[in-house]
Design a protein around this motif. Structure first.
Motif, PDB file in Angstrom:
ATOM      1  N   VAL A  59       6.384   6.063 -10.511  1.00 58.71           N
ATOM      2  CA  VAL A  59       6.375   7.663 -11.747  1.00 58.71           C
ATOM      3  C   VAL A  59       7.533   7.762 -11.258  1.00 58.71           C
ATOM      4  O   VAL A  59       8.093   7.796 -12.272  1.00 58.71           O
ATOM      5  CB  VAL A  59       5.409   8.134 -11.221  1.00 58.71           C
ATOM      6  N   PRO A  60       8.281   7.873  -9.738  1.00 58.07           N
ATOM      7  CA  PRO A  60       9.955   8.006  -9.910  1.00 58.07           C
ATOM      8  C   PRO A  60      10.860   7.071 -10.295  1.00 58.07           C
ATOM      9  O   PRO A  60      11.926   6.900 -11.187  1.00 58.07           O
ATOM     10  CB  PRO A  60      10.265   8.271  -8.580  1.00 58.07           C
ATOM     11  N   PHE A  61      10.048   5.524 -10.316  1.00 61.02           N
ATOM     12  CA  PHE A  61      11.016   4.119 -11.002  1.00 61.02           C
ATOM     13  C   PHE A  61      10.926   4.656 -12.698  1.00 61.02           C
ATOM     14  O   PHE A  61      11.894   4.296 -12.384  1.00 61.02           O
ATOM     15  CB  PHE A  61       9.855   3.079 -10.356  1.00 61.02           C
TER      16      PHE A  61
ATOM     17  N   PHE B 146       0.861  -1.056   0.058  1.00 59.88           N
ATOM     18  CA  PHE B 146      -0.258   0.081   0.198  1.00 59.88           C
ATOM     19  C   PHE B 146       0.465   1.132  -0.186  1.00 59.88           C
ATOM     20  O   PHE B 146       0.374   2.147   0.533  1.00 59.88           O
ATOM     21  CB  PHE B 146      -1.211  -0.201   1.032  1.00 59.88           C
ATOM     22  N   THR B 147       1.942   1.408  -0.786  1.00 60.14           N
ATOM     23  CA  THR B 147       2.451   2.484  -0.669  1.00 60.14           C
ATOM     24  C   THR B 147       1.888   2.974  -2.058  1.00 60.14           C
ATOM     25  O   THR B 147       0.791   2.479  -2.679  1.00 60.14           O
ATOM     26  CB  THR B 147       3.817   1.893  -1.581  1.00 60.14           C
ATOM     27  N   GLU B 148       2.081   4.620  -1.949  1.00 58.65           N
ATOM     28  CA  GLU B 148       1.367   5.372  -2.790  1.00 58.65           C
ATOM     29  C   GLU B 148       1.730   5.054  -4.284  1.00 58.65           C
ATOM     30  O   GLU B 148       2.837   4.927  -4.634  1.00 58.65           O
ATOM     31  CB  GLU B 148       1.613   6.892  -3.318  1.00 58.65           C
ATOM     32  N   ASP B 149       0.491   4.309  -5.311  1.00 60.51           N
ATOM     33  CA  ASP B 149       0.647   3.862  -6.285  1.00 60.51           C
ATOM     34  C   ASP B 149       1.380   5.553  -7.238  1.00 60.51           C
ATOM     35  O   ASP B 149       3.031   4.520  -8.183  1.00 60.51           O
ATOM     36  CB  ASP B 149      -0.637   3.589  -7.525  1.00 60.51           C
ATOM     37  N   TYR B 150       0.883   6.191  -7.339  1.00 58.45           N
ATOM     38  CA  TYR B 150       2.030   6.774  -8.656  1.00 58.45           C
ATOM     39  C   TYR B 150       3.140   7.609  -8.180  1.00 58.45           C
ATOM     40  O   TYR B 150       4.356   7.342  -8.887  1.00 58.45           O
ATOM     41  CB  TYR B 150       1.347   8.496  -8.393  1.00 58.45           C
TER      42      TYR B 150
ATOM     43  N   ILE C 162      -3.784   4.217  -4.854  1.00 60.48           N
ATOM     44  CA  ILE C 162      -3.795   5.644  -5.852  1.00 60.48           C
ATOM     45  C   ILE C 162      -5.102   6.219  -4.972  1.00 60.48           C
ATOM     46  O   ILE C 162      -5.512   6.393  -4.674  1.00 60.48           O
ATOM     47  CB  ILE C 162      -4.223   4.931  -6.814  1.00 60.48           C
ATOM     48  N   HIS C 163      -3.639   7.419  -4.446  1.00 59.33           N
ATOM     49  CA  HIS C 163      -4.029   8.852  -3.731  1.00 59.33           C
ATOM     50  C   HIS C 163      -4.977   9.048  -4.047  1.00 59.33           C
ATOM     51  O   HIS C 163      -4.182   9.687  -5.055  1.00 59.33           O
ATOM     52  CB  HIS C 163      -3.440   9.273  -1.794  1.00 59.33           C
ATOM     53  N   ASP C 164      -6.271   9.978  -4.068  1.00 58.48           N
ATOM     54  CA  ASP C 164      -6.720  10.985  -4.794  1.00 58.48           C
ATOM     55  C   ASP C 164      -7.194  11.560  -3.527  1.00 58.48           C
ATOM     56  O   ASP C 164      -7.896  11.768  -2.923  1.00 58.48           O
ATOM     57  CB  ASP C 164      -7.585  10.656  -5.684  1.00 58.48           C
TER      58      ASP C 164
ATOM     59  N   ASN D  45      -0.650  -3.240  -8.087  1.00 61.16           N
ATOM     60  CA  ASN D  45       0.520  -4.300  -7.962  1.00 61.16           C
ATOM     61  C   ASN D  45       1.454  -3.809  -8.935  1.00 61.16           C
ATOM     62  O   ASN D  45       1.712  -2.813  -9.635  1.00 61.16           O
ATOM     63  CB  ASN D  45       0.028  -5.787  -7.847  1.00 61.16           C
ATOM     64  N   PHE D  46       2.735  -4.136  -8.055  1.00 57.66           N
ATOM     65  CA  PHE D  46       3.407  -3.297  -8.388  1.00 57.66           C
ATOM     66  C   PHE D  46       4.770  -5.003  -8.284  1.00 57.66           C
ATOM     67  O   PHE D  46       5.379  -4.952  -7.029  1.00 57.66           O
ATOM     68  CB  PHE D  46       4.655  -2.125  -7.599  1.00 57.66           C
ATOM     69  N   THR D  47       5.548  -4.698  -9.224  1.00 55.65           N
ATOM     70  CA  THR D  47       6.725  -6.151  -9.317  1.00 55.65           C
ATOM     71  C   THR D  47       7.968  -5.202  -8.753  1.00 55.65           C
ATOM     72  O   THR D  47       8.436  -4.712  -9.377  1.00 55.65           O
ATOM     73  CB  THR D  47       6.799  -6.895 -10.474  1.00 55.65           C
ATOM     74  N   LEU D  48       8.741  -6.348  -7.671  1.00 55.69           N
ATOM     75  CA  LEU D  48      10.017  -5.891  -7.054  1.00 55.69           C
ATOM     76  C   LEU D  48      11.004  -6.551  -7.770  1.00 55.69           C
ATOM     77  O   LEU D  48      10.498  -7.082  -9.485  1.00 55.69           O
ATOM     78  CB  LEU D  48       9.720  -6.017  -5.613  1.00 55.69           C
TER      79      LEU D  48
END
Length: 201
Positions: free
Chosen positions: A21-23, A13-17, A50-52, A65-68
């Protein structure tokens, strides 16, 4: 000079953007970025939020999901040139991990570039690296910054602030300013020239 080797500390639950985006942006300009999470290995995934800002009393959240691409247990912080700390829900519990705190402190002790955004300030506060430093964050984290001895930068949500090696911002609307200032601290130069055109046959 070649690109830098950058570490990104993430969690569920890290913020998606603020993660994706920086990655991707840092990869796009030639840097190497390794995204890690305590207890997880390269190829595993974390859930994002995704926090809005939709007019509710706080932000709304949903995500995917985001792949490490690196393994936490194998990470040697000494081999990295810089650190990125995304926001979201993850910093709230990542700050309880002594190994994460030690990693964060390394970058400050060594004077390496650090970019933190939104709730990322919770990790900086827990690591005790904000005393006398100016740091922006999501407004709810103002007390974390101030109780850690830092000066909270109350800036517009689309702006960022640089204090020495630390670049910080309130939330993802600041990406152009935040990433731009971080690239400056990294020593990254982006040059514009005429676009490539297809030659006549």
């Amino acid at each position: 000079m070649g690109g830098k080797k950058i570490l990104m500390i993430c969690g569920d639950f890290t913020e998606d953007y603020e993660t994706m985006v920086p990655f991707q942006a840092l990869l796009a300009v030639g840097h190497t970025v390794h995204a890690i999470c305590p207890g997880k290995a390269a190829g595993q995934q974390i859930a994002t939020a995704i926090h809005d800002f939709e007019g509710d009393q706080t932000y709304s959240e949903r995500g995917h999901n985001f792949t490490l691409n690196a393994t936490f247990a194998e990470t040697k912080v000494e081999s990295y040139d810089a650190l990125v700390i995304p926001g979201g829900r993850a910093p709230e519990y990542l700050r309880l991990d002594a190994n994460v705190i030690a990693m964060v402190r390394h970058f400050f002790d060594a004077g390496k570039p650090v970019a933190a955004i939104c709730h990322g300030a919770q990790l900086l506060s827990a690591a005790g690296v904000l005393k006398g430093r100016t740091c922006s964050a999501y407004p709810a984290c103002r007390f974390d910054v101030e109780l850690a001895g830092g000066h909270y930068a109350d800036i517009p949500v689309d702006q960022a602030v640089t204090d020495g090696n630390l670049v910080s911002a309130p939330a993802w609307p600041a990406h152009p300013a935040w990433i731009g200032q971080f690239l400056t601290v990294l020593g990254t130069e982006i040059r514009h020239s005429k676009p490539l055109t297809r030659s006549a046959a």
